[in-house]
Motif scaffolding. Structure first.
Motif, mmCIF file in Angstrom:
data_model
loop_
_atom_site.group_PDB
_atom_site.id
_atom_site.type_symbol
_atom_site.label_atom_id
_atom_site.label_comp_id
_atom_site.label_asym_id
_atom_site.label_seq_id
_atom_site.Cartn_x
_atom_site.Cartn_y
_atom_site.Cartn_z
ATOM 1 N N ALA A 12 -1.530 59.242 -124.287
ATOM 2 C CA ALA A 12 -0.549 58.164 -124.358
ATOM 3 C C ALA A 12 -1.076 56.907 -123.678
ATOM 4 O O ALA A 12 -0.921 55.790 -124.190
ATOM 5 C CB ALA A 12 0.767 58.603 -123.716
ATOM 6 N N LEU A 13 -1.709 57.081 -122.520
ATOM 7 C CA LEU A 13 -2.261 55.934 -121.794
ATOM 8 C C LEU A 13 -3.364 55.254 -122.603
ATOM 9 O O LEU A 13 -3.401 54.020 -122.729
ATOM 10 C CB LEU A 13 -2.799 56.384 -120.438
ATOM 11 C CG LEU A 13 -3.468 55.309 -119.575
ATOM 12 C CD1 LEU A 13 -2.473 54.203 -119.231
ATOM 13 C CD2 LEU A 13 -4.058 55.932 -118.324
ATOM 14 N N LEU A 14 -4.260 56.055 -123.163
ATOM 15 C CA LEU A 14 -5.344 55.490 -123.971
ATOM 16 C C LEU A 14 -4.795 54.770 -125.199
ATOM 17 O O LEU A 14 -5.247 53.680 -125.554
ATOM 18 C CB LEU A 14 -6.304 56.611 -124.398
ATOM 19 C CG LEU A 14 -7.188 57.209 -123.298
ATOM 20 C CD1 LEU A 14 -7.894 58.457 -123.802
ATOM 21 C CD2 LEU A 14 -8.196 56.178 -122.808
ATOM 22 N N PRO A 20 -3.053 47.223 -128.164
ATOM 23 C CA PRO A 20 -3.138 45.755 -128.144
ATOM 24 C C PRO A 20 -4.516 45.247 -128.571
ATOM 25 O O PRO A 20 -4.613 44.183 -129.196
ATOM 26 C CB PRO A 20 -2.849 45.400 -126.678
ATOM 27 C CG PRO A 20 -2.077 46.553 -126.155
ATOM 28 C CD PRO A 20 -2.628 47.748 -126.851
ATOM 29 N N MET A 21 -5.568 46.001 -128.251
ATOM 30 C CA MET A 21 -6.914 45.607 -128.692
ATOM 31 C C MET A 21 -7.011 45.681 -130.211
ATOM 32 O O MET A 21 -7.592 44.792 -130.854
ATOM 33 C CB MET A 21 -7.958 46.519 -128.056
ATOM 34 C CG MET A 21 -7.990 46.485 -126.546
ATOM 35 S SD MET A 21 -9.269 47.589 -125.876
ATOM 36 C CE MET A 21 -8.921 47.466 -124.118
ATOM 37 N N GLY A 49 -3.181 49.772 -136.032
ATOM 38 C CA GLY A 49 -2.698 50.584 -134.925
ATOM 39 C C GLY A 49 -3.147 52.029 -135.004
ATOM 40 O O GLY A 49 -3.389 52.675 -133.977
ATOM 41 N N GLY A 50 -3.259 52.559 -136.214
ATOM 42 C CA GLY A 50 -3.689 53.947 -136.368
ATOM 43 C C GLY A 50 -5.101 54.172 -135.853
ATOM 44 O O GLY A 50 -5.433 55.270 -135.385
ATOM 45 N N ALA A 54 -6.249 57.089 -133.308
ATOM 46 C CA ALA A 54 -7.330 58.032 -133.601
ATOM 47 C C ALA A 54 -8.397 58.020 -132.509
ATOM 48 O O ALA A 54 -8.885 59.080 -132.086
ATOM 49 C CB ALA A 54 -7.952 57.706 -134.957
ATOM 50 N N ILE A 55 -8.759 56.832 -132.052
ATOM 51 C CA ILE A 55 -9.770 56.739 -130.992
ATOM 52 C C ILE A 55 -9.243 57.367 -129.700
ATOM 53 O O ILE A 55 -9.982 58.058 -128.978
ATOM 54 C CB ILE A 55 -10.170 55.270 -130.765
ATOM 55 C CG1 ILE A 55 -10.883 54.735 -132.016
ATOM 56 C CG2 ILE A 55 -11.079 55.123 -129.552
ATOM 57 C CD1 ILE A 55 -11.155 53.245 -131.980
ATOM 58 N N ALA A 56 -7.962 57.151 -129.398
ATOM 59 C CA ALA A 56 -7.366 57.769 -128.213
ATOM 60 C C ALA A 56 -7.424 59.295 -128.311
ATOM 61 O O ALA A 56 -7.721 59.985 -127.320
ATOM 62 C CB ALA A 56 -5.923 57.297 -128.055
ATOM 63 N N VAL A 57 -7.148 59.831 -129.493
ATOM 64 C CA VAL A 57 -7.196 61.278 -129.692
ATOM 65 C C VAL A 57 -8.620 61.800 -129.505
ATOM 66 O O VAL A 57 -8.848 62.825 -128.831
ATOM 67 C CB VAL A 57 -6.669 61.654 -131.095
ATOM 68 C CG1 VAL A 57 -6.993 63.107 -131.432
ATOM 69 C CG2 VAL A 57 -5.171 61.424 -131.174
#
Length: 390
Positions: A12-14, A20-21, A49-50, A54-57
């Protein structure tokens, strides 16, 4: 549980930091969702946004592999999931940039699902009559079908700000709870489980993204986000079937044997129902099932009189009642669950139909008033002496 909650918080944090980036890149690259007649927004909104999700995951998957508790999960299946996510990411970004033909997107979905099946995550058994799928080719084909179906179901339901992400959080939380309880019941010494980890990643990615996507949305998840949600949800559901062998050898009272098939259907009821209705509607018009239109459930609610936020919150309620209603079967007697869920669904049906009920009552009253006024005019005219007709 603490490890899984840490995975949720980290993802969630990532996602919250990366979104925003992604929005900035979308604005600078002018990667906007066009304002079409069927869309709800009236100004261009970036749609990368997706990619942030995906990168956060992917980053969370890598960091979670360093936790000894989860080390047993990180084998060939996890590598297959990682490759499938990268395919969804690349293909989704390309579609957001250049609007790929639906056949190309469909082929990419089949490829991603096929890689997951080849990595060993397959539908191995169905809890109905303990029917086991022993043929390897049948396992792969069924798995590909389930994953592609779920991907497109979430892609179809992504039509209002925050709808797909919120439904994924609620449905994913229900699935997370069930999977965790199932794992603890089967193995009292090892709580690590692939389905639980995947739903934790999914929940975290959507929670971090929702603050920027809830109405009025600052960014959309685009093709990447909707397909990522479907991929993770379906893969988690397929992975649960691997636990059915343990279920057969260890009958436990609190987790019914039919839950592995009931819960995924309950959690994904809204997306699957919307997908089924869209296919029927478009096929009846003799057009492609992938042809976009304004006939989805969320469109009907808004057109019926609900505001954007009201429609989304109403669909959240439906997902919560159905998803957690199914999960509650693992804790409470079926008679109690069906009674409570039945009452809740009756109230939801009335709430869903409320604008149409009010409108029908209004027009009925209006027609009655018109008929009364017409009758009064007719009575006055007939009672006037020397009335002239011409």
């Amino acid at each position: 549980m603490k490890v899984y909650l840490a995975v949720v918080a980290l993802t969630a944090l990532l996602s919250f930091v990366l979104t925003p980036m992604a929005r900035l890149l979308g604005v600078r690259g002018r990667v906007y969702t066009p304002t079409r007649k069927r869309d709800m927004h009236r100004e261009p909104i970036p749609k990368l946004g997706g990619a942030a999700m995906a990168i956060a995951v992917v980053i969370s998957m890598g960091l979670a592999s360093l936790v000894p508790f989860l080390s047993g999960i990180y084998q060939s299946p996890m590598r297959g999931i990682l490759v499938a996510i990268l395919i969804i990411l690349i293909m989704g970004v390309a579609d957001d940039l250049w609007d790929l033909h639906w056949i190309v997107k469909f082929a990419g979905q089949i490829l991603a699902a096929g890689i997951i099946a080849a990595a060993g995550i397959r539908v191995e058994a169905m809890p109905v009559g303990w029917f086991h799928v022993d043929n390897e080719i049948a396992q792969i084909l069924i798995t590909i079908f389930v994953i592609v179906l779920t991907i497109n179901a979430f892609n179809f339901v992504d039509g209002l700000d925050g709808l797909a992400a919120g439904v994924a959080v609620i449905g994913g939380s229900a699935f997370f709870l069930y999977s965790y309880v199932l794992t603890r019941t089967i193995n009292a010494y090892d709580y690590s489980n692939l389905s639980t980890l995947l739903t934790a990643l999914l929940i975290g990615a959507c929670i971090g993204f929702l603050p920027f996507n809830f109405h009025p949305a600052k960014i959309f998840m685009g093709e990447v986000g909707a397909q990522l949600i479907g991929l993770l949800m379906a893969t988690a559901a397929v992975a649960v079937t691997a636990d059915l062998g343990a279920l057969e050898g260890f009958r436990f009272r609190n987790v019914p044997a039919y839950m592995p098939i009931l819960l995924p259907l309950a959690v994904m009821l809204l997306p699957l129902l919307d997908l089924f209705m869209a296919v029927l509607r478009r096929t009846a018009r003799r057009s492609s099932p992938f042809t976009a239109d304004r006939g989805h459930i969320h469109h009907k609610l808004v057109d019926g009189g609900y505001t954007h936020r009201q429609a989304v919150l109403l669909l959240y309620l439906w997902t919560f009642v159905v998803g957690f209603g199914a999960v509650s079967l693992t804790y409470f007697a079926a008679e109690i669950v069906f009674t409570v869920v039945g009452i809740a669904m009756t109230l939801l049906v009335l709430l869903t139909l409320r604008p149409w009920i009010i409108r029908r009552a209004y027009y009925r009253k209006l027609n009655s008033m018109r008929a009364a006024r017409a009758a009064q005019r007719s009575t006055r005219q007939s009672s006037e002496p020397g009335e002239r007709r011409g």
